[in-house]
Structure formats: structure tokens, C-alpha cells
Design an enzyme around this catalytic site. Structure first.
Site, mmCIF file in Angstrom:
data_model
loop_
_atom_site.group_PDB
_atom_site.id
_atom_site.type_symbol
_atom_site.label_atom_id
_atom_site.label_comp_id
_atom_site.label_asym_id
_atom_site.label_seq_id
_atom_site.Cartn_x
_atom_site.Cartn_y
_atom_site.Cartn_z
ATOM 1 N N ASP A 413 0.934 -1.347 0.254
ATOM 2 C CA ASP A 413 0.234 0.233 -0.122
ATOM 3 C C ASP A 413 0.900 1.420 -0.076
ATOM 4 O OD1 ASP A 413 -2.229 1.890 0.119
ATOM 5 O OD2 ASP A 413 -2.487 1.422 2.370
ATOM 6 N N GLU A 416 2.076 5.241 -3.946
ATOM 7 C CA GLU A 416 2.488 6.412 -5.021
ATOM 8 C C GLU A 416 3.894 6.958 -4.974
ATOM 9 O OE1 GLU A 416 -0.002 5.747 -2.565
ATOM 10 O OE2 GLU A 416 -1.097 5.028 -4.254
ATOM 11 N N ASP A 492 -9.367 3.811 -2.127
ATOM 12 C CA ASP A 492 -10.055 3.674 -0.693
ATOM 13 C C ASP A 492 -11.216 4.334 -1.487
ATOM 14 O OD1 ASP A 492 -8.133 3.304 0.936
ATOM 15 O OD2 ASP A 492 -7.411 5.096 1.570
HETATM 16 O O1 MIG Z 1 -3.690 5.431 4.697
HETATM 17 O O2 MIG Z 1 -3.345 0.440 5.912
HETATM 18 O O3 MIG Z 1 -5.939 2.474 0.502
HETATM 19 O O4 MIG Z 1 -6.686 0.059 1.628
HETATM 20 O O5 MIG Z 1 -6.891 -0.153 4.309
HETATM 21 C C1 MIG Z 1 -4.353 5.035 5.200
HETATM 22 C C2 MIG Z 1 -4.798 1.087 6.198
HETATM 23 C C3 MIG Z 1 -3.610 3.346 4.373
HETATM 24 C C4 MIG Z 1 -4.841 2.976 2.609
HETATM 25 C C5 MIG Z 1 -5.528 1.896 1.549
HETATM 26 C C6 MIG Z 1 -6.267 1.161 2.665
HETATM 27 C C7 MIG Z 1 -5.596 0.450 3.587
HETATM 28 C C8 MIG Z 1 -5.144 1.494 4.521
HETATM 29 N N1 MIG Z 1 -4.121 2.498 3.784
#
Ligand code: MIG
Length: 691
Positions: A413, A416, A492
Site C-alpha cells: 500500500d 504512490e 479508497d
Molecule cells: O492511509 O493501511 O488504501 O486499503 O486499509 C491509509 C490502511 C492507509 C490505505 C489503503 C487502505 C488501507 C489503509 N491504507
């Protein structure tokens, strides 16, 4: 490279009026007329003032265009294109006449009109498919290409974008961005793939701008009869793919940038997630509840709270006293666990990934040469330089313990990359990234591929650790080519009917961008879905490649059983359907690994001659799709009770539920809450398995 010739003054006027319209004061400098022609074995190199233009055939259906404004081409480097994808360039016969230079390949021809400079693509019959509308132009490091836009051309692709499936009349920016709570017109989002394909009168072509800088595409929004694309830096380097079939375009593109590897079968089952399941007893309770209630499921995700202080590759043993035992016990119940492992490394002496990475000089540097520190979940964090092979190898080793424990897959995750407390949500543009090419590049050049290289490091690392197991990686950020390493989800989203509706065009366009293994958070991430919405979402999710229920912190429980027995029964029946269909789905995914044709595909991909599937104004029609070649899905994505008008593709089709033959070009249905319209192509064999 200057517009010096008087004859071009009307053109110059146009260019500047264009700039004014957009409030851009960019002084575009057009490439002038062709002054010299040099024939190559596979194309042609042209001089136009100081600029050099190379137009070459790279296969019998792909033409490449490169322009060097100063006449010197940079080293030929691509993040996306596989080196082995271009085995041998075909030899061509270049015809040079006073007005144009031209050559043909098996699927079409390219012509460069000399004055003004216009690159044009023609079909095998010599009909114009695509033509520059003005000469290519530069402004400092930026460049732009303008093309004529017929009123009935339609555009698809560009990766992860919300909104209608047809990109026409919109503008898009390519810049990977963490966008919690994105909406229909939010752009850019997490994944950017600068590839699009078109549809017009049954004919398709494609364009891939092989450039990872911030780029933008305008499909007739700024000017009614021109579309354009360009980037803020890097090389002007694009590929043109001839059809005429859209499938052929997608096949040639994916042959160039690579296919998705075959995922393990269990990843195609139902997956349950939440931010976050903890403590350990809660995770076990979720697993037990699935089994007690006989709802099939294969995967449970652990989000960031299983970690100690959010530091990747650690375990909070307070919350998870017997982590390894839990993985083992869940395994015995038939569950795989997927762990999140974000890329930000906590800046803390005594924490092994930090100490090791620092000692090996593995982290991204700031402009002043110091290790860049940004705030993310663990607090002050550092970022591995994923664009460097030795760093990717090192990152891969961090998975050893989890993999040996029997963890099934990993979730990358925030890649980016997301950085907190910064208005631009990412790292400074002048951060320095070392590369395998021996050059150091600023973040501007690397931003859009950073997430892909993170996923690559994970994928290749897992493969190195367990060479006989197919890895599963889920990434949020991606660029062209990232499908080689990871599946992805649309980030999200929100628990709303509108987001259920938007899921389909978004996933279809990812498939049309060469990114087939995708899903959306079933039920929505932000907020709590009302019962009907979660039920409809679980129904439609059966027919999406990655089938994962996920929600954020502080929302209502979102597992299939939470809204009482009636909803649970419907949801169970659909999840069971997914499992019955697994042989069909697995086979379809295997085909994707060789052809690039996605499982979830717009109807026009199979029926390009049936213009209804790309010219209808009613988006409900356009959001009908095929799941594999033989199942037609008509999403019901509103609470409305009025009948749904469904377009039926040519040939005979049968209602999946009743077996009834559908007559005519369209049907009207009023699907009750427990019914999702699904049709089967006449003559098809749908392999299914018992539960
Ligand atoms: O700032 O890991 O898109 O699926 O549950 C949020 C926590 C960070 C974003 C992801 C989401 C995930 C969440 N993450």
C-alpha cells in the site's frame, strides 16, 4: 525548432490562442518542416531544423515515433517495455516524395507530411486513421502532440480513472496519487498508465506514450475537434498500435509491456479484509464465523495494526501473542493470510530493516545528498531506492520470515509514494533516485514508477525465496508494466451506490490498459454500506477478477453475515456461485496471462461491429460487460425499481438463471434484490465445479 516561416502564422495564432484558453503561458515551439530524410532498414530518420524525428516499425503492427528537439536522441530506456518484447524489427520500404515520406507494415502505414510536419497513420486500404492536427511542439522540457478528433471517436484506457468508461470530452493527468475518498471527477488517482485505445465504426487503434513523467491527455475537452497528449519532461516517444480489432490492439500493447503471471487459484476465491482485524482472537473469530456459517472464503487480510508501531516486517505480539500459530491454524481451516507490508521503513536505530538499509546505503536521498526522511504511519520514515536492483534484492529478503511462517501473500500500500504532512502528498520532486541505468534521476522522473518498482521488488523477492510458488502481491500504485508483478485494487472508494456504479467502468478501463487482475473494495472503504448496497456489491463482485470485501477503521462490520439471515442467504448464494465458476474463471485468467485480454471486458472487445456497445448515450448500456468470452453481466447499481434495459450482443444468448433463450437485440428485466442479470452465449461451455 522555431516557427520562422511566414506561412505558418495562422497556425502560430492557433497555438497561442490554445494556450490562452487554458491559462497556460507556455511558449510552445513547433517543430518546423522536414528538411532531410534518411532511410533506415526499419523506418526513417528525419531532420526538421534542429530536431530529429525517428519513425520506425517495431513489429508488423506497431510503429514507434521519437522526437529529439535538439537532434540528439537520449539513451533508449523504458520502465515499461520488456527488452525481449521487440525481437526483430521488420524491414520496410520507405517511399520519399516531395510532400511526404511513407512506409507500410502488414497492418497499416505511416506517412509523415513534410510541411507542416504531420505524422499520420493509415489503414491497409490507405484510409486515414489518425493524423497530427499541428506540428509536435516543445516548451522547455515539456512537449505536446495534437491529433485530429473525429466526432465519433471513443477513447478507453489510461489506467485507474473514475468516471464514464469513454474518456472522450475529458482531460486526465498521470501522477500517482493517494486519494482517500476519491469521487467521480477526482483525477489523478493511484495508478497511471499512459496507454489508450480507440473505437470508431468498428475500428480500433492504440497509443502508448512511453514516458513516466507527469503527463496529460485531453480527449476533446479543450478543443472540440482536437485531442492531445504530452509530458512535462522525458522523451517524446510513443507507440502506435494498428487494429483494426480492439483485441489485436490490446494484444500488441500487452506483448510489449508484459502479461500478468498466473496467480494462485486461492486468490480468485472470496477475500475478507478490514482496516484492521485485531487482536488475534478477532481474526480467529472471523475465520471461524465463515466456516460456521458455511460461507466460502480463502483469504483474510491483516492491515497495518498487526505491526509493532506500524513498522513493516514487525509483529505486535501484544495484539498477536501467537502470530505464527494463528497463521498455521487458519491454514488448517483453509485460509491464507495476506499481510500488508508498506514500503516506508521506520527511522529507528535498532530496527533491522532500518539499520541494514542504512548500512547498505539503500534509501532515497534528498537533493542535498542526505537520506530523505518523510512522515508516514511509523512516524519518521525512510524509503528504499526501489529503482536499484540491489535494493530490490535486499527488500525481497525482508519477506523471508513471513513467507516461511506460511503467509500466503503481501499487500504493498502507500506506494504512490504517499507521504504525510506535505501538501503534495508525496516526496519532494528533487529527491534523488539511483537507477540500474547508472544515472541518478529526480523524483519527477521516477514518481510514477516508484510503486511499480516496489511491487516488483516484492514479487521478485518472493519468487527468489520460494521459487516453486506463485507469488501474490497486491499493489495500490502502478504504471504500465506493473501487471507483471502485482494485482491491484482501486484504493479508497466509498460505500455509496454511485461507487458501486463507478466500479465497472474503472475496472474495465484497467483491463483495457493491460492491467487485468483488479478489484474494488467490495462494500466500499469509506463509510458503512446499507444492507441492500452490500448485497448488490457482493453479487456484482462475483464477476470482478479480485473479489475482496474491505472497509476502513471505525465503520460498521462489513462481513457477509452482518445484516441478518435474508441478506446473508443471498450473499452466500453469490459467493457460492463464484466458487462454482472457479474453473471458468481460472481458465479465463490463464488465457489472460498469454493474451492480455482481460477477464472483465467491455462488450465491444468481442463485438466491435456492434456500435451500440460504444455509442449508446445511456451509460447503463455501456457498463454491461463480458466476464470471460461467454458471460454477459448487466450490473444493477441503483436502488431504483424500474426495469433495466439490457442490450444483448449478436447471436443467441440464454438467461443464466432460467435457461430461457433471449430473443432480439435487447431485453427488459426488473431484477429483484437477489438477482443479478447474467446471460450465457449460445454454444458456450461454462466449466463449473461443485462447491
Ligand atoms: O492511509 O493501511 O488504501 O486499503 O486499509 C491509509 C490502511 C492507509 C490505505 C489503503 C487502505 C488501507 C489503509 N491504507
Amino acid at each position: 525548432m522555431m516557427i520562422s516561416n511566414q506561412r505558418f502564422s495562422p497556425l502560430l495564432f492557433l497555438l497561442f490562442s490554445f494556450c490562452t484558453v487554458f491559462g497556460s503561458d507556455r511558449p510552445w515551439q513547433s517543430v518546423g518542416p522536414v528538411t532531410q530524410v534518411k532511410k533506415l532498414s526499419n523506418g526513417v530518420e528525419l531532420q526538421a531544423g534542429k530536431a530529429a524525428i525517428r519513425v520506425t516499425a517495431t513489429s508488423d503492427s506497431i510503429i514507434r515515433v521519437r522526437v529529439a528537439p535538439g537532434g540528439v536522441f537520449p539513451a533508449d530506456r523504458s520502465w515499461a517495455i520488456l527488452p525481449e518484447a521487440l525481437p526483430e524489427a521488420p524491414r520496410v520500404n520507405v517511399v520519399d516524395s516531395p510532400r511526404a515520406v511513407e512506409f507500410s507494415i502488414a497492418s497499416g502505414a505511416v506517412r509523415v507530411q513534410k510541411s507542416p510536419l504531420h505524422v499520420q497513420f493509415l489503414d491497409v486500404a490507405g484510409k486515414l486513421l489518425e493524423s497530427d492536427a499541428r506540428p509536435i511542439a516543445f516548451s522547455g522540457a515539456a512537449f505536446r502532440i495534437w491529433k485530429q478528433l473525429p466526432t465519433d471517436e471513443h477513447f478507453y484506457g489510461l489506467g485507474d480513472k473514475a468516471g464514464p468508461i469513454d474518456r472522450r470530452n475529458e482531460t486526465f493527468t498521470m501522477w500517482n496519487t493517494d486519494m482517500y475518498g476519491w469521487q467521480e471527477s477526482t483525477d489523478p488517482l493511484y495508478k497511471d498508465i499512459p496507454f489508450f485505445l480507440t473505437m470508431r465504426k468498428g475500428i480500433s487503434y492504440g497509443v502508448f506514450l512511453d514516458n513516466a513523467y507527469r503527463s496529460s491527455f485531453d480527449f476533446g475537452r479543450g478543443e472540440r475537434d482536437i485531442y492531445s497528449f504530452g509530458a512535462e519532461g522525458g522523451e517524446l516517444n510513443y507507440y502506435f498500435f494498428f487494429g483494426p480489432e480492439p483485441k489485436k490492439v490490446l494484444q500488441s500493447y500487452t506483448a510489449l509491456v508484459g502479461h500478468v503471471p498466473l496467480p494462485p487459484l486461492w486468490t480468485l476465491g472470496f477475500q475478507q479484509s478490514r482496516y484492521s482485524y485485531f487482536p488475534e482472537s478477532r481474526v480467529r473469530e472471523i475465520a471461524n464465523t465463515f466456516r460456521e456459517r458455511n460461507i466460502p472464503a480463502d483469504v483474510i487480510y491483516l492491515d497495518i495494526d498487526y505491526q509493532k508501531d506500524y513498522a513493516p516486517f514487525t509483529i505486535d505480539t501484544g495484539k498477536f501473542p501467537n502470530f505464527q500459530g494463528m497463521i498455521r491454524d487458519l491454514g488448517q481451516q483453509g485460509f491464507k493470510v495476506i499481510l500488508i507490508t508498506d514500503l516506508h521503513i521506520k527511522k529507528q536505530t535498532g530496527y533491522k530493516p532500518y539499520d541494514e538499509g542504512l548500512a547498505q546505503d539503500n534509501f532515497v536521498k534528498a537533493a542535498d545528498g542526505s537520506v530523505f526522511v518523510g512522515k508516514v504511519w511509523p512516524g519518521d520514515s525512510v524509503f528504499p531506492d526501489f529503482t536499484l536492483e540491489r535494493v530490490r534484492r535486499w527488500w525481497g529478503t525482508l519477506y523471508r520470515d513471513f513467507l516461511d511462517m506460511g503467509v500466503g501473500g503481501f499487500w504493498n500500500d502507500m506506494n504512490e509514494p504517499a507521504v504525510f504532512e506535505r501538501a503534495d502528498k508525496t516526496m519532494p520532486l528533487d529527491n534523488r533516485h539511483r537507477t540500474d541505468w547508472g544515472v541518478t534521476l529526480p523524483h519527477t522522473a521516477v514518481h510514477n514508477v516508484f510503486g511499480m518498482e516496489n511491487a516488483r521488488a516484492t514479487y521478485e523477492g518472493l519468487l527468489r525465496l520460494h521459487p516453486n510458488e506463485r507469488p501474490f502481491v497486491l499493489t495500490r500504485a502502478a504504471y504500465a508494466g506493473a501487471q507483471r508483478y502485482a494485482a491491484s485494487w482501486t484504493g479508497d472508494n466509498t460505500s455509496s451506490w454511485n461507487h458501486l456504479r463507478m466500479m465497472t467502468p474503472n475496472l474495465l478501463n484497467l483491463g483495457l490498459s493491460g492491467y487485468p487482475l483488479v478489484g474494488a473494495d467490495i462494500g466500499g472503504f469509506a463509510g458503512s454500506p446499507p444492507p441492500d448496497l452490500l448485497t448488490r456489491w457482493i453479487e456484482l463482485g462475483v464477476f470482478t477478477p479480485i473479489y475482496r470485501d474491505h472497509t476502513t477503521k471505525g465503520t460498521a462490520d462489513q462481513e457477509p453475515w452482518v445484516h441478518g439471515p435474508e441478506h446473508e442467504a443471498i450473499r452466500r448464494r453469490y459467493i457460492e456461485l463464484r466458487y462454482r465458476l472457479l474453473p471458468y474463471i481460472y481458465t479465463g485468467v490463464e488465457q489472460t496471462t498469454r493474451t492480455g485480454i482481460p477477464l472483465m471486458r467491455p462488450v465491444f472487445l468481442e463485438y466491435p461491429q456492434d456500435e451500440r456497445f460504444y455509442t449508446e448515450q445511456d451509460t447503463a448500456f455501456l457498463d454491461e460487460y463480458l466476464f470471460g468470452r461467454d458471460l454477459l453481466i448487466a450490473p444493477r447499481v441503483t436502488e431504483m425499481l424500474d426495469p433495466l434495459q439490457i442490450n444483448i450482443p449478436p447471436g443467441s444468448w440464454y438467461d443464466y438463471w432460467t435457461g430461457e433463450k433471449v430473443q432480439g437485440g435487447s431485453v427488459k428485466l426488473t431484477p429483484a434484490l437477489d438477482s443479478l442479470p447474467v446471460f450465457v452465449r449460445g454454444g458456450a461451455i461454462i466449466p463449473q465445479q461443485p462447491l
